[in-house]
Write a protein that holds these residues in place. Sequence first.
Motif, PDB file in Angstrom:
ATOM      1  N   THR A 385       0.828  -1.191   0.167  1.00 44.75           N
ATOM      2  CA  THR A 385       0.037  -0.099   0.064  1.00 44.75           C
ATOM      3  C   THR A 385       0.778   1.201  -0.079  1.00 44.75           C
ATOM      4  OG1 THR A 385      -0.148   0.295   2.461  1.00 44.75           O
ATOM      5  CG2 THR A 385      -1.801  -1.441   1.415  1.00 44.75           C
ATOM      6  N   ALA A 386       0.366   2.325  -0.455  1.00 40.83           N
ATOM      7  CA  ALA A 386       1.040   3.614  -0.569  1.00 40.83           C
ATOM      8  C   ALA A 386       1.311   4.218   0.896  1.00 40.83           C
ATOM      9  CB  ALA A 386       0.295   4.569  -1.284  1.00 40.83           C
ATOM     10  N   SER A 387       0.285   3.981   1.836  1.00 45.15           N
ATOM     11  CA  SER A 387       0.605   4.160   3.194  1.00 45.15           C
ATOM     12  C   SER A 387       1.904   3.284   3.928  1.00 45.15           C
ATOM     13  CB  SER A 387      -0.430   4.289   4.259  1.00 45.15           C
ATOM     14  OG  SER A 387      -1.103   2.627   4.232  1.00 45.15           O
ATOM     15  N   GLN A 388       1.920   2.122   3.497  1.00 39.18           N
ATOM     16  CA  GLN A 388       3.255   1.390   3.971  1.00 39.18           C
ATOM     17  C   GLN A 388       4.627   1.941   3.493  1.00 39.18           C
ATOM     18  OE1 GLN A 388       1.891  -2.410   2.506  1.00 39.18           O
ATOM     19  NE2 GLN A 388       0.625  -2.892   4.262  1.00 39.18           N
ATOM     20  N   MET A 389       4.536   2.265   2.183  1.00 36.62           N
ATOM     21  CA  MET A 389       5.730   2.766   1.526  1.00 36.62           C
ATOM     22  C   MET A 389       6.017   3.935   2.320  1.00 36.62           C
ATOM     23  SD  MET A 389       8.040   2.411  -0.347  1.00 36.62           S
ATOM     24  CE  MET A 389       7.480   1.170  -1.696  1.00 36.62           C
ATOM     25  N   VAL A 390       4.961   5.172   2.551  1.00 34.86           N
ATOM     26  CA  VAL A 390       5.429   6.406   3.123  1.00 34.86           C
ATOM     27  C   VAL A 390       5.944   6.275   4.555  1.00 34.86           C
ATOM     28  CG1 VAL A 390       4.218   8.449   3.973  1.00 34.86           C
ATOM     29  CG2 VAL A 390       3.877   7.580   1.596  1.00 34.86           C
ATOM     30  N   ARG A 391       5.436   5.161   5.295  1.00 33.17           N
ATOM     31  CA  ARG A 391       5.751   4.857   6.731  1.00 33.17           C
ATOM     32  C   ARG A 391       7.164   4.413   6.854  1.00 33.17           C
ATOM     33  NH1 ARG A 391       3.388   4.118  11.671  1.00 33.17           N
ATOM     34  NH2 ARG A 391       1.106   4.365  10.758  1.00 33.17           N
ATOM     35  N   LEU A 392       7.600   3.459   5.711  1.00 30.74           N
ATOM     36  CA  LEU A 392       8.692   2.996   5.604  1.00 30.74           C
ATOM     37  C   LEU A 392       9.808   4.133   5.221  1.00 30.74           C
ATOM     38  CD1 LEU A 392      10.655   0.510   5.597  1.00 30.74           C
ATOM     39  CD2 LEU A 392       9.966   0.339   3.412  1.00 30.74           C
ATOM     40  N   SER A 394       9.387   7.467   5.719  1.00 28.61           N
ATOM     41  CA  SER A 394       9.590   8.217   7.071  1.00 28.61           C
ATOM     42  C   SER A 394      10.663   7.508   8.332  1.00 28.61           C
ATOM     43  CB  SER A 394       8.250   8.380   7.555  1.00 28.61           C
ATOM     44  OG  SER A 394       7.312   8.848   6.662  1.00 28.61           O
ATOM     45  N   PHE A 395      10.306   6.189   8.107  1.00 23.39           N
ATOM     46  CA  PHE A 395      11.142   5.278   9.122  1.00 23.39           C
ATOM     47  C   PHE A 395      12.845   5.705   8.888  1.00 23.39           C
ATOM     48  CE2 PHE A 395      13.660   1.321   9.390  1.00 23.39           C
ATOM     49  CZ  PHE A 395      13.720   1.250  10.670  1.00 23.39           C
TER      50      PHE A 395
END
Length: 966
Positions: A385-392, A394-395
Amino acid sequence: MKRLLSRTGCWLLLVMLLFQLAAVPAFAQDTAVRAEPLAAGIEQLLAELDKNPESIGLHAGIQVYDLTEKKILYSHLADRTYVPASNMKLFTTIAALDRLGPDYQWKTEVYLTGEVSNGGVLNGDLVLKGLGDPSLTSADLQSIASALKEKGIEQVNGKLLVDDSYFDGIRLGFGWMWDDEPYGYSAQISALAVHKNAVNITVEPGAAAGDTPVLTMDPGTEYLQVDNQLQTVAGKGSQIAVERPRGTNRLIFTGTIGVDAPPYEEAVTMEDPALFAADIWMQRLGAAGIKLHPQAKAEKTTVTNGVPFYTHLSPPLSEIITELNKESDNFYAEMLLKTLGAVEKGEGSAEAGSEVVAEVLKRAGIEGGFVQKDGSGLSRFNWITASQMVRLLSFVQDQEYRDVFEQSLPVAGVDGTLKNRLKGTAAEKRVAAKTGSMGGVNTLSGYATAKNGNKLAFSILINGIYKSKYARDLQDRIAILLAEYPQSQAPGGETSEETTYKLSALLDPIVAEAEGAGITAGVLVKKAGGAEEAGEPAVWFEHEADTLLTPASNLKLLTTAAALDQLGSDYQYATELWGSAAPPSNGIYQGDLYLKGYGDPTLHTEDKLKVQEGVSIESIVAWLKEQGIKRVNGDLILDESYFDQQRLGLGWAWDDESYYYNPLLGALAMNRGTVMIEFEPGSGVGDPVPIQLLPKTDYVTVINEAKTVSADQPKTFAIERDRGTNTIHVTGNLPLGTAQDYERVPVENPALYVGTVLRETMEKDGISFGGNSDIRIGTVPAQAVKWTSFHSRPLSEIITYLNKRSDNFYAEMLLKTLGAVRKQEGSASAGVEVVMETLDRLGVPSNFDMVDGSGLTRYNLISPRHVAALLEGMAAHDEYQTYLDSLPIAGVDGTLANRMKGTAAADNARAKTGTLTGVSSLSGYVHTQDGQTLIFSIMLNGYTPKSGFLIGIQDRIVEALASYAD
């Protein structure tokens, strides 16, 4: 429902943003006021796509996060799962940096199995062991060879051994497509790899038209055999194709190159690349002046202990990932994933590597909800998902390797895969991001520096693309908005309100469940007949009905509709028997016997493989006996020229080739291209597993190594066919108490299979062959005499079996038949042309992709609106009743026999199912409680860990339609 398209000032957008913030507490801050112009700008871009028939079907998951101010600026379908293409490489590289570190270096080791004499003679074997270095080159091997020379080795009297055991023996990624295999971007993976397990072939035109073009290979090797069938022609153009038959190291170049054309270059691959490395290694040793034993031959081995005589180190990981990400190198990514597994889990496999990636993602706050099957994104079984990619992304900002990672990304307008994009825009040099592209998929994720200096993390995952231009344009225009933020100017435009349909209250909650699970749901329900009545719209419900999705076997609805339209329900297939001369009066035939196929999918043997009446091998032999034939002194020649030689559908997965649903195709084929292996446990523990082959034929070789084990032991029983061969391995353990069962296994060269079984059956029934008689492929000569013609059952019966049982073999044979009959070309592409022409007449728009006839390939993309239009067109067709009768009936038969039992849909809904991993579809007809006929198409794509969830959504929708009454 359709996509909500909001403009500046639309309060619905603000509610949506606040809701998304609530769903991501780690990122939570109120951002509505600042984000609104950016959000409105992106929504306007999406709205424009919805108005264009060439872009309307794409669907995107988008998220933008302000890393400086710690807040989400925009989110659109960000929690839906999408096939990421090469954006998957970001998961792999971040995990590698996290676990291995930027300074990690791969080793390639040299071992000696004997002593080196004072004269520099190694009286033993020289072993080259690979440990997964993706960057090893022939120049590196030369350096290693030179180092051995410097260390005193002058001659090797033993063998040259290579060890690639650090990784497993699975050479290709999960679900990779067989038709990609000849090309460098789909190179095989091995722990010992040289030149990215590919060679570069350069084709240069001959001196004059008609001359044979010149092919050169770098690095040069005898491990690959090149078949140059190219021709030089006049002009500057080139049409060159390369083929590497599955399981072989033979390269076939066909086509033309203009005498004035520039050189053509292609990176091509090989089987078992460690032995290619051995060949290059042998050359480099000789070039270094090290003498080899005259009989020296490279072999594989496994080194389990000892101290390396010499160790070569790769460049550091920081350099490797720069090439990996900037150039989107699949090979580097796959080698890196297996390295993660080997280093961290002690197992050099993609599965073990993916476990390591999942552990890193968990540390980043991403627990499940994604699927990683390979390291590069070449597999279409990956879902993120796009939200998973953005979270990664950000990490990464809080990790020591942040700068190393960011420097590996392509920079807009500067380098890598973004070198030629966004030049002269606000995004040039301000966006660093990973691209991803393959048929129907285009993605972009990374970082942007906003005009106010804030750093933004973003992900744009787009699937369902009919024309890739529109996906790239959307990404580029979003990137520009990000670079201009917060001064992005929101475009004007009217507000598009949400549409309410007659069945919205009934179906919205069901569809919402699918969306809540990250599934893309395309649904359309309309009243049969199409026209509005008494002011009532024909469409009773729709939700993302224009979204292009993978249909799986719903595609068979197109193939069978076109067949009924073009051929008619009474069409019969022919299989012809010809001879060099007329049948003899004395029973001794001195000529060749020809069997010519015209694509009959029902040709069979009289055993458990038979599924329909029609032409059988036994009936052909019976006819020959009736003519008094006792002996054939010529050859048995099989003519399969009615179809082309493409045995598999484009985009079919290589690792499905042992399974019945992935049959090989040919104009002369039987038993749906398969043999059957029956099996059951032996009588006691330790006994071999008894098997029976049907038909009983020598055409295949079955190697049975399976054992019977106690009832409490796990079942590891497996049946697999060696690629490109007819050798079938039966392996593993079968527990006592396991019920008798069977597997059907596809065979190579289906016409030779027919010919072999035909001859075996003839001989069994007393018709002998001459000692020099052969079975071979050929064509019926013009002077041949037609002996007889055998005919199948009518098409109406064939299509009924096809749709009820969702038979891929039948569908693909039917598609090629359409091409052969209507275009005089028995190919899938010609068949697709016929289908598209038929659909046009039925009122179905053509803005979708159809590649095969069965729906097995994931290259197919179609929307519920397209399928519903087809169903509506067929409802008014002369062949409608035959078409309707061919569809499975809910709770009664076919693939719906066990679904919707005991509901209003049972013995009512007639519909075609479709199932692939991450794909489920159901389209057809149903009567409401008050007798109205509805057309429906439901397509669901995406990842869900819940077994049966997608089917459950479909059944509930159809049951609701069947129970509905005005």
